[in-house]
Design an enzyme around this catalytic site. Structure first.
Site, short mmCIF file in Angstrom:
data_model
loop_
_atom_site.label_atom_id
_atom_site.label_comp_id
_atom_site.label_asym_id
_atom_site.label_seq_id
_atom_site.Cartn_x
_atom_site.Cartn_y
_atom_site.Cartn_z
N SER A 135 0.97 -1.15 -0.08
CA SER A 135 -0.06 -0.13 -0.13
C SER A 135 1.00 1.06 0.17
O SER A 135 2.00 1.14 0.31
CB SER A 135 -0.76 0.03 1.27
OG SER A 135 -1.37 1.27 1.38
N TYR A 152 -3.16 -0.14 10.38
CA TYR A 152 -3.04 -0.81 9.02
C TYR A 152 -1.62 -0.29 8.40
O TYR A 152 -1.17 -1.17 7.95
CB TYR A 152 -4.27 -0.51 8.24
CG TYR A 152 -4.15 -0.62 6.64
CD1 TYR A 152 -4.72 -2.07 6.35
CD2 TYR A 152 -3.92 0.20 5.92
CE1 TYR A 152 -4.52 -2.52 4.94
CE2 TYR A 152 -3.90 -0.10 4.39
CZ TYR A 152 -4.05 -1.26 4.13
OH TYR A 152 -4.13 -1.76 2.68
N1 LIG Z 1 -8.70 -1.17 -1.39
C1 LIG Z 1 -7.79 -0.40 -1.21
O1 LIG Z 1 -7.88 0.66 -1.19
C2 LIG Z 1 -6.35 -1.10 -1.12
C3 LIG Z 1 -5.22 -0.15 -1.43
C4 LIG Z 1 -3.87 -0.78 -1.13
C5 LIG Z 1 -3.73 -1.71 -0.91
N2 LIG Z 1 -4.80 -2.46 -0.80
C6 LIG Z 1 -4.47 -4.04 -0.38
O2 LIG Z 1 -5.04 -4.80 -1.49
C7 LIG Z 1 -5.49 -6.15 -1.03
C8 LIG Z 1 -6.73 -6.40 -1.47
O3 LIG Z 1 -7.68 -5.48 -0.86
P1 LIG Z 1 -8.96 -5.27 -1.59
O4 LIG Z 1 -9.00 -3.98 -1.61
O5 LIG Z 1 -9.49 -6.25 -2.57
O6 LIG Z 1 -9.85 -5.60 0.04
P2 LIG Z 1 -11.32 -6.28 -0.05
O7 LIG Z 1 -12.00 -5.97 -0.81
O8 LIG Z 1 -11.60 -6.00 1.66
O9 LIG Z 1 -10.83 -7.96 0.24
C9 LIG Z 1 -10.09 -8.23 1.05
C10 LIG Z 1 -9.85 -9.92 0.65
O10 LIG Z 1 -8.95 -10.56 1.66
C11 LIG Z 1 -9.45 -11.73 1.99
N3 LIG Z 1 -8.95 -12.10 3.60
C12 LIG Z 1 -8.89 -11.22 4.66
N4 LIG Z 1 -8.22 -11.82 5.52
C13 LIG Z 1 -7.92 -13.19 5.18
C14 LIG Z 1 -7.52 -14.31 5.76
N5 LIG Z 1 -7.00 -14.30 7.00
N6 LIG Z 1 -7.30 -15.25 4.95
C15 LIG Z 1 -7.69 -15.42 3.79
N7 LIG Z 1 -8.11 -14.14 3.15
C16 LIG Z 1 -8.43 -13.19 3.76
C17 LIG Z 1 -10.91 -11.20 2.10
O11 LIG Z 1 -11.57 -12.49 2.14
P3 LIG Z 1 -12.86 -12.42 2.97
O12 LIG Z 1 -13.99 -12.45 1.73
O13 LIG Z 1 -13.40 -14.03 3.45
O14 LIG Z 1 -13.21 -11.59 4.11
C18 LIG Z 1 -11.14 -10.75 0.56
O15 LIG Z 1 -11.02 -11.95 -0.24
C19 LIG Z 1 -5.21 -6.06 0.63
O16 LIG Z 1 -3.82 -6.73 0.87
C20 LIG Z 1 -4.97 -4.72 0.83
O17 LIG Z 1 -4.47 -4.43 1.94
C21 LIG Z 1 -6.06 -2.24 -0.75
#
Ligand SMILES: NC(=O)c1ccc[n+]([C@@H]2O[C@H](COP(=O)([O-])OP(=O)(O)OC[C@H]3O[C@@H](n4cnc5c(N)ncnc54)[C@H](OP(=O)(O)O)[C@@H]3O)[C@@H](O)[C@H]2O)c1
Length: 245
Positions: free
Chosen positions: A130, A143
């Site tokens: 991030s 976070y």
């Molecule tokens: N969205 C943003 O603004 C942003 C920006 C920078 C980086 N990121 C990073 O990008 C990545 C993906 O995030 P996203 O935006 O797609 O978020 P999201 O929509 O909240 O999805 C998060 C995913 O991670 C899974 N997850 C959480 N805890 C887990 C665990 N213990 N074991 C296996 N799976 C788990 C969730 O599964 P469940 O459905 O079971 O909860 C879901 O599939 C993350 O690492 C996040 O920190 C996001």
């Protein structure tokens, strides 16, 4: 490495960015895409093989590495964000959950799959980080700490696995348009674009992706962070505190 004919595993593949990664891998001709999720029944994307995996569960991580022993591209995408401050949170639950998933979960996956990647020619690891790996922000303080730890982990794993030919790619992004950033205002990257950039970096052998202008600006400002990064955040946070007191 080329994605075409590669066997990949994506964590958190059921929604958000993980789903975009899975789709893009299939589109680029991966021979197999394992879509790992805590609830594998939620992995319904055509061409993606569901695998049950909670990355915070050591036994499940070991089982996934044994079952998916043909993987040469590991995408550590799963993560949590609890929008929690360091000093105002009622307890350490959010900070621990973020560290457990974003740092220890990613670490467990790297450790379990390092020998798998070695056996399959080296391959690559993509770690989803991030812009908050680079600085802290009171809107998601704990976070940010977990993503800073995961950035350090990513740099260390790259050094440790170089000898076996494993490429380790750090992907940093600002807001991405997924559930995690649903409450955020301001510009958001599309998950499809971030997945494309990350897989382009894998194919080009590049160690880092800075996915958007804000992320590139923040990284370029690190040597002057107390002049360029923190003052506007401080002003914004102080005024937010004033307006609620
Ligand atoms: N969205 C943003 O603004 C942003 C920006 C920078 C980086 N990121 C990073 O990008 C990545 C993906 O995030 P996203 O935006 O797609 O978020 P999201 O929509 O909240 O999805 C998060 C995913 O991670 C899974 N997850 C959480 N805890 C887990 C665990 N213990 N074991 C296996 N799976 C788990 C969730 O599964 P469940 O459905 O079971 O909860 C879901 O599939 C993350 O690492 C996040 O920190 C996001």
């Amino acid at each position: 490495m080329q994605i075409s004919n590669t066997i990949a595993l994506v964590t958190g593949a059921n929604r958000g960015l993980g789903l975009a990664f899975s789709r893009e891998l299939v589109r680029r001709g991966a021979a197999r895409v394992y879509g790992a999720a805590r609830h594998p029944d939620q992995v319904t994307e055509p061409g993606v093989t569901p695998v049950g995996l909670d990355i915070t569960d050591q036994a499940q991580v070991a089982a996934a590495a044994a079952r998916c022993s043909d993987v040469s591209l590991l995408v550590n995408n799963a993560g949590v964000m609890r929008a929690s401050t360091f000093t105002g949170a009622p307890n350490l639950d959010a900070a621990r959950a973020e560290m457990e998933t974003n740092y220890f979960g990613t670490l467990s996956m790297c450790r379990a799959f390092a020998p798998v990647l070695a056996a399959n020619g080296g391959g690559a690891i993509v770690n989803m980080l991030s812009v908050t790996s680079f600085y802290n922000n009171p809107f998601n303080s704990s976070y940010g700490a977990s993503k800073a730890a995961a950035w350090s982990l990513t740099n260390g794993v790259r050094l440790e696995l170089h000898h076996q030919g494993t490429l380790v790619v750090a992907v940093h992004a600002g807001f991405i348009d997924t559930d995690m950033a649903a409450l955020a205002s301001g510009p958001k990257d599309s998950p499809e674009d971030v997945a494309r950039q990350a897989l382009d970096a894998v194919e080009a052998g590049q160690p880092e992706v800075l996915a958007d202008e804000r992320t590139r600006t923040v990284k370029a400002s690190l040597s002057r962070d107390h002049e360029l990064i923190y003052p506007p955040i401080q002003e914004f946070w102080d005024s937010a505190i004033r307006s609620t007191s």
